[in-house]
Design a protein around this motif. Structure first.
Motif, PDB file in Angstrom:
ATOM      1  N   ARG A  77       0.842  -1.200   0.000  1.00 16.21           N
ATOM      2  CA  ARG A  77       0.000   0.000   0.000  1.00 16.21           C
ATOM      3  C   ARG A  77       0.880   1.254   0.000  1.00 16.21           C
ATOM      4  NH1 ARG A  77      -4.849   0.538   4.388  1.00 16.21           N
ATOM      5  NH2 ARG A  77      -6.047   2.056   3.225  1.00 16.21           N
ATOM      6  N   PHE A  78       0.556   2.201  -0.873  1.00 19.04           N
ATOM      7  CA  PHE A  78       1.243   3.486  -0.948  1.00 19.04           C
ATOM      8  C   PHE A  78       0.233   4.594  -0.664  1.00 19.04           C
ATOM      9  CE2 PHE A  78       3.697   0.667  -3.609  1.00 19.04           C
ATOM     10  CZ  PHE A  78       5.020   1.054  -3.445  1.00 19.04           C
ATOM     11  N   LEU A  79       0.598   5.540   0.182  1.00 16.93           N
ATOM     12  CA  LEU A  79      -0.232   6.714   0.457  1.00 16.93           C
ATOM     13  C   LEU A  79       0.591   7.936   0.096  1.00 16.93           C
ATOM     14  CD1 LEU A  79      -1.554   5.781   4.037  1.00 16.93           C
ATOM     15  CD2 LEU A  79      -2.583   5.222   1.826  1.00 16.93           C
ATOM     16  N   ALA A  80       0.055   8.801  -0.756  1.00 17.83           N
ATOM     17  CA  ALA A  80       0.840   9.928  -1.262  1.00 17.83           C
ATOM     18  C   ALA A  80       0.122  11.259  -1.115  1.00 17.83           C
ATOM     19  CB  ALA A  80       1.164   9.716  -2.736  1.00 17.83           C
ATOM     20  N   VAL A  81       0.924  12.288  -0.842  1.00 15.73           N
ATOM     21  CA  VAL A  81       0.465  13.659  -0.987  1.00 15.73           C
ATOM     22  C   VAL A  81       1.197  14.240  -2.192  1.00 15.73           C
ATOM     23  CG1 VAL A  81      -0.073  13.988   1.451  1.00 15.73           C
ATOM     24  CG2 VAL A  81       2.197  14.611   0.621  1.00 15.73           C
ATOM     25  N   TYR A 102      -2.897   5.437  -3.038  1.00 12.11           N
ATOM     26  CA  TYR A 102      -3.958   6.350  -2.622  1.00 12.11           C
ATOM     27  C   TYR A 102      -3.361   7.747  -2.602  1.00 12.11           C
ATOM     28  CZ  TYR A 102      -7.396   8.914  -0.012  1.00 12.11           C
ATOM     29  OH  TYR A 102      -8.319   9.862   0.358  1.00 12.11           O
ATOM     30  N   VAL A 103      -3.994   8.676  -3.308  1.00 14.85           N
ATOM     31  CA  VAL A 103      -3.534  10.061  -3.358  1.00 14.85           C
ATOM     32  C   VAL A 103      -4.501  10.905  -2.530  1.00 14.85           C
ATOM     33  CG1 VAL A 103      -2.961  12.013  -4.842  1.00 14.85           C
ATOM     34  CG2 VAL A 103      -2.573   9.677  -5.664  1.00 14.85           C
ATOM     35  N   VAL A 118      -3.429   7.840   9.138  1.00 13.58           N
ATOM     36  CA  VAL A 118      -2.591   8.838   8.470  1.00 13.58           C
ATOM     37  C   VAL A 118      -3.531   9.885   7.882  1.00 13.58           C
ATOM     38  CG1 VAL A 118      -0.917   9.299   6.645  1.00 13.58           C
ATOM     39  CG2 VAL A 118      -0.807   7.143   7.926  1.00 13.58           C
ATOM     40  N   PHE A 119      -3.364  11.125   8.315  1.00 12.70           N
ATOM     41  CA  PHE A 119      -4.102  12.244   7.737  1.00 12.70           C
ATOM     42  C   PHE A 119      -3.157  12.961   6.789  1.00 12.70           C
ATOM     43  CE2 PHE A 119      -6.694  11.497  11.436  1.00 12.70           C
ATOM     44  CZ  PHE A 119      -7.983  11.755  10.979  1.00 12.70           C
ATOM     45  N   GLY A 120      -3.538  13.035   5.538  1.00 14.09           N
ATOM     46  CA  GLY A 120      -2.708  13.688   4.535  1.00 14.09           C
ATOM     47  C   GLY A 120      -3.482  14.737   3.789  1.00 14.09           C
ATOM     48  N   VAL A 121      -2.730  15.629   3.140  1.00 13.55           N
ATOM     49  CA  VAL A 121      -3.330  16.688   2.332  1.00 13.55           C
ATOM     50  C   VAL A 121      -2.366  17.030   1.200  1.00 13.55           C
ATOM     51  CG1 VAL A 121      -2.477  18.494   3.892  1.00 13.55           C
ATOM     52  CG2 VAL A 121      -4.384  18.991   2.355  1.00 13.55           C
TER      53      VAL A 121
END
Length: 194
Positions: A77-81, A102-103, A118-121
């Protein structure tokens, strides 16, 4: 829980006075190695802190090479801003991201990884943007589940990314705030941090 954090890969960079194709191939290979390592330690996710690409319009060749890395690591799993070099609203790659990427949108949003959220923006334009964590309200379920992390592309004081503030980050209640933009390590103890 294990997480991997990387940022500012700048795929598609021009690399003045260097072999651009070779250097970009090395960058993609390094990114693939990071994903290999994440899988080897059974990381819950790889967190990408912005500027995955050096431009909102990377070449077809670079985009395809990066997509192959995501595909090769399909179970990871990748999470990106998005950063100031590859803003969310103008970078074509993010309009159709790989399935395991996930962007984050341009407003703070949380993704649960079980024990932590994880909270991202993402940055939506290439210009300085206001602090996204000012007046940020953390849902109680995120605090109760084991804490949360914030992920954003910027520095304290702005300069082409989010204009972040140490007090705002501390007041968010995050166990950890991951930010990148200036390409060097900067550890800041936030007011009230343990």
């Amino acid at each position: 829980m294990k997480l991997i954090f990387t940022a500012d890969t700048h795929f598609g960079s021009k690399f003045n006075n260097e072999n651009t194709a070779l250097r970009n191939a090395q960058l993609v290979s390094s990114f693939d190695s990071i994903a290999d390592y994440a899988e080897s330690i059974n990381a819950a996710a790889v967190l990408l802190g912005g500027d995955l690409f050096d431009t909102p319009n990377p070449s077809e060749e670079i985009s395809a090479a990066v997509r192959r890395v995501f595909k090769r690591h399909g179970a990871l799993r990748f999470l990106a801003v998005c950063g100031n070099h590859d803003p969310l609203n103008v970078t074509a790659f993010y309009a159709n991201p790989p399935e395991n990427l996930y962007v984050f949108p341009d407003k703070p949003k949380g993704v649960s990884l079980g024990d932590i959220t994880v909270f991202g923006v993402s940055i939506s334009s290439a210009f300085d943007m206001p602090d996204p964590w000012k007046d940020f309200y953390v849902p109680a379920r995120a605090e109760e589940s084991g804490g949360f992390i914030t992920l954003s592309h910027g520095t304290l004081g702005g300069h082409g990314g989010f204009d972040l503030n140490a007090r705002t980050l501390a007041e968010s209640g995050a166990a950890l705030s991951l930010l990148e933009h200036i390409h060097k390590t900067n550890v800041i103890l936030l007011p009230g941090a343990n």
